[in-house]
Design an enzyme around this catalytic site. Sequence first.
Site, PDB file in Angstrom:
ATOM      1  CG  HIS A 288      -0.439   0.225   2.580  1.00  0.00           C
ATOM      2  ND1 HIS A 288       0.149   1.092   3.151  1.00  0.00           N
ATOM      3  CD2 HIS A 288      -0.251  -0.912   3.449  1.00  0.00           C
ATOM      4  CE1 HIS A 288       0.534   0.784   4.307  1.00  0.00           C
ATOM      5  NE2 HIS A 288       0.387  -0.506   4.448  1.00  0.00           N
TER       6      HIS A 288
ATOM      7  CG  ASP B   6      -2.845   4.056   2.511  1.00  0.00           C
ATOM      8  OD1 ASP B   6      -2.481   2.801   2.012  1.00  0.00           O
ATOM      9  OD2 ASP B   6      -3.804   4.041   3.399  1.00  0.00           O
TER      10      ASP B   6
ATOM     11  CG  ASP C 269       2.689   0.261   7.710  1.00  0.00           C
ATOM     12  OD1 ASP C 269       2.352  -0.408   6.601  1.00  0.00           O
ATOM     13  OD2 ASP C 269       2.028   0.549   8.517  1.00  0.00           O
TER      14      ASP C 269
ATOM     15  CD  GLU D 275      -3.170  -1.798   4.745  1.00  0.00           C
ATOM     16  OE1 GLU D 275      -3.117  -2.571   5.273  1.00  0.00           O
ATOM     17  OE2 GLU D 275      -2.722  -0.606   5.509  1.00  0.00           O
ATOM     18  CD  GLU D 276      -1.685   2.175   7.380  1.00  0.00           C
ATOM     19  OE1 GLU D 276      -2.453   1.539   8.406  1.00  0.00           O
ATOM     20  OE2 GLU D 276      -0.582   1.902   7.145  1.00  0.00           O
TER      21      GLU D 276
ATOM     22  CD  GLU E 247       1.364  -3.932   5.866  1.00  0.00           C
ATOM     23  OE1 GLU E 247       1.956  -3.491   6.826  1.00  0.00           O
ATOM     24  OE2 GLU E 247       0.329  -3.313   5.168  1.00  0.00           O
TER      25      GLU E 247
ATOM     26  CG  HIS F 246       0.639   2.795  12.382  1.00  0.00           C
ATOM     27  ND1 HIS F 246      -0.908   2.330  12.334  1.00  0.00           N
ATOM     28  CD2 HIS F 246       0.852   2.084  11.134  1.00  0.00           C
ATOM     29  CE1 HIS F 246      -0.962   1.679  11.466  1.00  0.00           C
ATOM     30  NE2 HIS F 246       0.008   1.708  10.564  1.00  0.00           N
TER      31      HIS F 246
HETATM   32 ZN   LIG Z   1       0.906  -1.542   6.406  1.00  0.00          ZN
END
Ligand SMILES: [Zn+2]
Length: 385
Positions: A72, A74, A104, A136-137, A164, A358
């Site tokens: 992903h 984003d 990520d 995706e997030e 991932e 994150h």
């Molecule tokens: Zn991810």
Amino acid sequence: MSATRSLALLAELVAHRTVTRESNLALIDHVRALLAAHGIESTLVFDESGTKANLFASTGPHDVPGVVLSGHTDVVPVEGQAWTVPPFALTHSEGRLYGRGSADMKGFIACAVHALIEASTLRLKRPLQLALSYDEEIGCVGVRRLLDVLHAAPVRPFLCIVGEPTLMRLATGHKGKTALHATCHGREGHSAQAPLTVNALHLGCDLVSEVRQLQASISQQGARDAAYDVPYTTLHVGKLSGGVALNIVPNRCDIDFEIRNIAQDDPAALVDLLQTAAERLTAQAQTVVPEARIEVVEVNSYPGLDTSVTEDAVAFVQSFHPQDAVMKLAFGTEGGLFTARLGVPVVVCGPGSITQAHKPDEYVALDQLAQCDAFLAKLLAQLQA
Ligand SMILES: [Zn+2]
């Protein structure tokens, strides 16, 4: 193998601010141009607004199933986080590469793009493919449109590798997720007369209590999958809001909650149990105030992933990336959707650690990028004619 090429591209990818709420088109155009310069065509699949797109590219033969590398584009926001380095510029320090999305999962994307470019110079017996998604997030939203397109294609991949961050360990499963929202309606009143009306926050807390009771019964008597850190289906309330002032009985309460299910549990059945509880609480509240009620709606869901370790595709990956034990992940990916929609077996394997994702000062170790490049080089060797 040196990770220099992937490092340079990672720096360019991190500089694109692809926070989920913003457009990812600059990054997509960047990757498309890079692939085009090596003769690899890309297909873009846009969202309704035309401000975000998925990218699909393939190199090698068209008429045989290939391996798709999926990731992903984003990233999660940085607001409210105490970063000590600029989040949207790559900072290289002591073997670590800092920047939002480095783990990520733009590190994997950088390695995957270079693997495609390398593959375009080789004679392949099976194609190597790239699937980049948006949104995706917020629940694997964007990839669904791409899967519609791949579903209509005459040949499906025989393996999908989702990159991932797993510290390059091989994972074959993750839990499914169902995100829910409850709106609890009461009736406002003077707090001195609180028992004469329905307090929406109290109603909300009764629903939270039902969620917790269901969790307690699952954790004590429910199905188990020992491959997970938390070996059973989990329920969790993430946000509860309502009320205006202490002396006003609140008329509305909003609750965000979720179910993360192991493969043995059917999330729809758990949602039904909670809907039944909400109806019971509604009936009780309506004996006091007729408009009182709890409305529960499903906001978003994605299926779990549970690839059998006896799949040929898993043996194929193990043949060049042997692992003592394959693991299951606490977090979700688009992998479950690839299997559910296309019937394609999925493994998850990518550079960096989810522990760094994150968070402020997110990083991927340079050595992890090098390991990912080496992994993809071995994959390419397997795909060569
Ligand atoms: Zn991810």
